[in-house]
Design a protein around this motif. Structure first.
Motif, PDB file in Angstrom:
ATOM      1  N   GLY A 241     -11.580 -32.365 -17.166  1.00 24.07           N
ATOM      2  CA  GLY A 241     -10.231 -31.834 -17.264  1.00 24.07           C
ATOM      3  C   GLY A 241      -9.198 -32.844 -16.791  1.00 24.07           C
ATOM      4  O   GLY A 241      -9.513 -33.802 -16.071  1.00 24.07           O
ATOM      5  N   ASP A 242      -7.964 -32.640 -17.210  1.00 18.94           N
ATOM      6  CA  ASP A 242      -6.901 -33.569 -16.827  1.00 18.94           C
ATOM      7  C   ASP A 242      -6.094 -33.080 -15.640  1.00 18.94           C
ATOM      8  O   ASP A 242      -5.135 -33.728 -15.221  1.00 18.94           O
ATOM      9  N   THR A 243      -6.469 -31.934 -15.079  1.00 20.46           N
ATOM     10  CA  THR A 243      -5.778 -31.427 -13.894  1.00 20.46           C
ATOM     11  C   THR A 243      -6.800 -31.131 -12.805  1.00 20.46           C
ATOM     12  O   THR A 243      -7.912 -30.702 -13.073  1.00 20.46           O
ATOM     13  N   LEU A 244      -6.407 -31.369 -11.568  1.00 22.58           N
ATOM     14  CA  LEU A 244      -7.263 -31.134 -10.416  1.00 22.58           C
ATOM     15  C   LEU A 244      -6.523 -30.255  -9.422  1.00 22.58           C
ATOM     16  O   LEU A 244      -5.293 -30.293  -9.325  1.00 22.58           O
ATOM     17  N   ALA A 245      -7.289 -29.496  -8.665  1.00 22.20           N
ATOM     18  CA  ALA A 245      -6.699 -28.688  -7.608  1.00 22.20           C
ATOM     19  C   ALA A 245      -6.110 -29.604  -6.543  1.00 22.20           C
ATOM     20  O   ALA A 245      -6.537 -30.759  -6.362  1.00 22.20           O
ATOM     21  N   THR A 246      -5.124 -29.095  -5.820  1.00 22.48           N
ATOM     22  CA  THR A 246      -4.420 -29.914  -4.828  1.00 22.48           C
ATOM     23  C   THR A 246      -5.369 -30.471  -3.778  1.00 22.48           C
ATOM     24  O   THR A 246      -5.328 -31.666  -3.449  1.00 22.48           O
ATOM     25  N   ALA A 247      -6.234 -29.628  -3.230  1.00 21.44           N
ATOM     26  CA  ALA A 247      -7.154 -30.083  -2.188  1.00 21.44           C
ATOM     27  C   ALA A 247      -8.118 -31.135  -2.731  1.00 21.44           C
ATOM     28  O   ALA A 247      -8.437 -32.117  -2.026  1.00 21.44           O
ATOM     29  N   GLU A 248      -8.578 -30.955  -3.961  1.00 22.51           N
ATOM     30  CA  GLU A 248      -9.502 -31.915  -4.549  1.00 22.51           C
ATOM     31  C   GLU A 248      -8.817 -33.258  -4.795  1.00 22.51           C
ATOM     32  O   GLU A 248      -9.406 -34.315  -4.564  1.00 22.51           O
ATOM     33  N   ARG A 249      -7.574 -33.222  -5.225  1.00 25.09           N
ATOM     34  CA  ARG A 249      -6.827 -34.469  -5.425  1.00 25.09           C
ATOM     35  C   ARG A 249      -6.691 -35.223  -4.111  1.00 25.09           C
ATOM     36  O   ARG A 249      -6.865 -36.447  -4.060  1.00 25.09           O
ATOM     37  N   GLN A 250      -6.393 -34.511  -3.052  1.00 28.06           N
ATOM     38  CA  GLN A 250      -6.237 -35.168  -1.751  1.00 28.06           C
ATOM     39  C   GLN A 250      -7.540 -35.804  -1.289  1.00 28.06           C
ATOM     40  O   GLN A 250      -7.541 -36.937  -0.783  1.00 28.06           O
ATOM     41  N   ALA A 251      -8.655 -35.085  -1.464  1.00 26.21           N
ATOM     42  CA  ALA A 251      -9.939 -35.627  -1.026  1.00 26.21           C
ATOM     43  C   ALA A 251     -10.292 -36.893  -1.800  1.00 26.21           C
ATOM     44  O   ALA A 251     -10.785 -37.872  -1.215  1.00 26.21           O
ATOM     45  N   ILE A 252     -10.044 -36.894  -3.118  1.00 24.79           N
ATOM     46  CA  ILE A 252     -10.352 -38.062  -3.934  1.00 24.79           C
ATOM     47  C   ILE A 252      -9.494 -39.255  -3.525  1.00 24.79           C
ATOM     48  O   ILE A 252      -9.989 -40.383  -3.364  1.00 24.79           O
ATOM     49  N   VAL A 253      -8.207 -39.021  -3.337  1.00 18.36           N
ATOM     50  CA  VAL A 253      -7.287 -40.111  -2.995  1.00 18.36           C
ATOM     51  C   VAL A 253      -7.598 -40.670  -1.611  1.00 18.36           C
ATOM     52  O   VAL A 253      -7.604 -41.899  -1.402  1.00 18.36           O
ATOM     53  N   ARG A 254      -7.859 -39.808  -0.642  1.00 17.25           N
ATOM     54  CA  ARG A 254      -8.184 -40.284   0.704  1.00 17.25           C
ATOM     55  C   ARG A 254      -9.447 -41.150   0.695  1.00 17.25           C
ATOM     56  O   ARG A 254      -9.505 -42.203   1.346  1.00 17.25           O
ATOM     57  N   ALA A 255     -10.475 -40.676  -0.041  1.00 18.32           N
ATOM     58  CA  ALA A 255     -11.722 -41.443  -0.092  1.00 18.32           C
ATOM     59  C   ALA A 255     -11.503 -42.795  -0.770  1.00 18.32           C
ATOM     60  O   ALA A 255     -12.037 -43.817  -0.325  1.00 18.32           O
ATOM     61  N   ARG A 256     -10.733 -42.803  -1.837  1.00 16.45           N
ATOM     62  CA  ARG A 256     -10.508 -44.062  -2.551  1.00 16.45           C
ATOM     63  C   ARG A 256      -9.724 -45.046  -1.693  1.00 16.45           C
ATOM     64  O   ARG A 256     -10.027 -46.252  -1.679  1.00 16.45           O
ATOM     65  N   LEU A 257      -8.727 -44.572  -0.982  1.00 12.03           N
ATOM     66  CA  LEU A 257      -7.953 -45.464  -0.115  1.00 12.03           C
ATOM     67  C   LEU A 257      -8.822 -46.031   1.009  1.00 12.03           C
ATOM     68  O   LEU A 257      -8.708 -47.205   1.366  1.00 12.03           O
ATOM     69  N   ALA A 258      -9.710 -45.191   1.545  1.00  9.40           N
ATOM     70  CA  ALA A 258     -10.611 -45.667   2.597  1.00  9.40           C
ATOM     71  C   ALA A 258     -11.560 -46.720   2.061  1.00  9.40           C
ATOM     72  O   ALA A 258     -11.859 -47.718   2.741  1.00  9.40           O
ATOM     73  N   PHE A 259     -12.062 -46.527   0.845  1.00  6.45           N
ATOM     74  CA  PHE A 259     -12.957 -47.521   0.246  1.00  6.45           C
ATOM     75  C   PHE A 259     -12.221 -48.831  -0.016  1.00  6.45           C
ATOM     76  O   PHE A 259     -12.756 -49.914   0.260  1.00  6.45           O
ATOM     77  N   ASP A 260     -11.024 -48.762  -0.548  1.00  6.93           N
ATOM     78  CA  ASP A 260     -10.266 -49.978  -0.846  1.00  6.93           C
ATOM     79  C   ASP A 260      -9.906 -50.738   0.426  1.00  6.93           C
ATOM     80  O   ASP A 260      -9.819 -51.972   0.410  1.00  6.93           O
ATOM     81  N   THR A 261      -9.710 -50.031   1.527  1.00  6.49           N
ATOM     82  CA  THR A 261      -9.354 -50.687   2.789  1.00  6.49           C
ATOM     83  C   THR A 261     -10.517 -51.479   3.361  1.00  6.49           C
ATOM     84  O   THR A 261     -10.369 -52.629   3.788  1.00  6.49           O
ATOM     85  N   ASP A 262     -11.718 -50.875   3.368  1.00  3.30           N
ATOM     86  CA  ASP A 262     -12.903 -51.549   3.908  1.00  3.30           C
ATOM     87  C   ASP A 262     -14.132 -51.049   3.155  1.00  3.30           C
ATOM     88  O   ASP A 262     -14.788 -50.093   3.591  1.00  3.30           O
ATOM     89  N   PRO A 263     -14.469 -51.678   2.013  1.00  2.00           N
ATOM     90  CA  PRO A 263     -15.584 -51.178   1.199  1.00  2.00           C
ATOM     91  C   PRO A 263     -16.909 -51.111   1.953  1.00  2.00           C
ATOM     92  O   PRO A 263     -17.656 -50.136   1.804  1.00  2.00           O
ATOM     93  N   ALA A 264     -17.211 -52.127   2.752  1.00  2.00           N
ATOM     94  CA  ALA A 264     -18.500 -52.155   3.450  1.00  2.00           C
ATOM     95  C   ALA A 264     -18.606 -51.023   4.465  1.00  2.00           C
ATOM     96  O   ALA A 264     -19.632 -50.337   4.542  1.00  2.00           O
ATOM     97  N   ALA A 265     -17.567 -50.825   5.252  1.00  2.00           N
ATOM     98  CA  ALA A 265     -17.587 -49.757   6.249  1.00  2.00           C
ATOM     99  C   ALA A 265     -17.660 -48.382   5.575  1.00  2.00           C
ATOM    100  O   ALA A 265     -18.376 -47.487   6.042  1.00  2.00           O
ATOM    101  N   PHE A 266     -16.935 -48.216   4.484  1.00  2.00           N
ATOM    102  CA  PHE A 266     -16.966 -46.945   3.763  1.00  2.00           C
ATOM    103  C   PHE A 266     -18.359 -46.683   3.207  1.00  2.00           C
ATOM    104  O   PHE A 266     -18.885 -45.564   3.303  1.00  2.00           O
TER     105      PHE A 266
END
Length: 373
Positions: A186-211
């Motif tokens: 789908g092209d739409t996500l629930a608000t909570a799911e969007r936040q979880a995806i974005v937070r995880a992606r930002l954490a991975f981009d900041t330090d991939p090995a630690a993530f």
């Protein structure tokens, strides 16, 4: 697979780590389809349809990290849209033939992807001939090459993952049917799911090995489950109850042929193996049914209309036995008013009764040759 090979799967590498499969949020159908295809690549691959930015390529790369790396497997191979058939299947090494007088085979992308993931972004834009060839190899697990009278074949047990954006064109139905599993994102996500995806992606981009280290335990568990499920497949049979349930579901969906039945049984077996069970249950079939039928189910608009049942003109006459003009018995009857019953008239299906058309008198019509005053 022995424990040492599992540990080697997560050994430190010089390259930056990929996004962990265990860290994927949402899209449970996509996760299930990819794991099933990893357990049994002969299912026929996974086609993912969805708009941009829905983590299609990220999911495929993450899956490759879970596959066994024995014999050089576990690779992620990206197939460019401009690839030729020789680049895909391989070719003869002409240099070796000219210099040393021997025939040598130069492996292509299919050989590199053996025991790994072959990823095709925008598969609907790939030449139909290459898609057809890919699906043949994926279904058989063997790549056969015929070049200049020389035959060569090698194992190509690969997990095929194709993606497509419907805005950029559709895949021909003949090719769509040959993909084992289908996931529509789908092209739409629930608000909570969007936040979880974005937070995880930002954490991975900041330090991939630690993530990645945060998910080591879950990644190891997934890798073990895949390895155990692959080993257990041969011991899980297809019982009569499974055959009956699968056949009923495919018949209700009005799918063409029996490819859907074969894929559903394989997928249900892989699902049972992933859950550590030795036989296929109804829950396994229900879990994979929509993945198998979503792109094969015949829409209501595609179902041909029922042909009306016409009266048999050769039937014996009823009633007074009167004859029609062609010598056959007439089947028409009359009501109390002496008028013929419309339901007993000749079955000219679709014809409308004649309508009276009034005749109007046209006055003051100027002759065509008359001159204006």
């Amino acid at each position: 697979m022995n424990p040492s090979s599992i540990d080697a799967l997560f050994a430190p590498a010089s390259a930056a780590p990929s996004y962990p499969f265990a860290a994927l949020h949402g899209q449970p159908q996509l996760r299930t389809a990819l794991l099933l295809a990893a357990v049994d690549p002969l299912i026929g691959g996974v086609l993912i349809e969805g708009p941009r930015g829905t983590a299609k390529s990220t999911s495929a790369r993450a899956l490759a990290e879970l596959l066994p790396r024995e014999h050089g497997g576990g690779r992620f191979v990206d197939l460019p849209l401009g690839s030729s058939e020789e680049q895909l299947v391989g070719s003869l090494d002409l240099e070796a033939a000219l210099q040393h007088g021997r025939v040598a085979f130069r492996p292509g992308l299919l050989a590199r992807a053996h025991d790994g993931v072959l990823y095709i972004d925008e598969v609907n834009l790939l030449a139909d001939g290459l898609v057809d060839l890919l699906l043949d190899v994926c279904a058989s697990g063997i790549n056969r090459v015929e070049r200049d009278g020389v035959s060569h074949q090698h194992p190509a047990r690969l997990t095929l993952v194709g993606t497509m954006n419907p805005e950029e064109g559709e895949l021909r139905p003949q090719l769509l049917d040959r993909f084992g599993l289908f996931v529509r994102l789908g092209d739409t996500l629930a608000t909570a799911e969007r936040q979880a995806i974005v937070r995880a992606r930002l954490a991975f981009d900041t330090d991939p090995a630690a993530f990645a280290r945060r998910f080591d335990a879950e990644q190891r568990d997934l890798a073990r489950r895949i390895a155990r499920a692959r080993s257990a497949l041969a011991g899980i049979g297809f019982g009569d109850a499974a055959h009956e349930r699968v056949a009923a579901l495919c018949h209700a969906a009005q799918v063409e042929g029996v490819r859907a039945d074969l894929v559903m049984l394989r997928a249900a077996r892989a699902h049972a193996a992933l859950d550590g069970r030795g036989e296929i249950a109804d829950a396994d079939i229900d879990a994979v049914a929509e993945l198998v039928l979503a792109h094969r189910r015949k829409a209501a608009d595609d179902v041909p209309p029922q042909t009306p049942q016409h009266r048999d003109d050769t039937a014996p006459a009823q009633g007074d036995g009167s004859r029609s003009t062609n010598g056959q018995a007439s089947t028409s009857t009359s009501d109390d008013s002496g008028q013929p019953d419309p339901s007993d008239q000749p079955d000219d299906w679709g014809a409308l009764p004649p309508q009276p058309v009034p005749i109007h008198t046209v006055k003051n019509v100027r002759p065509l040759h008359a001159k204006k005053p």
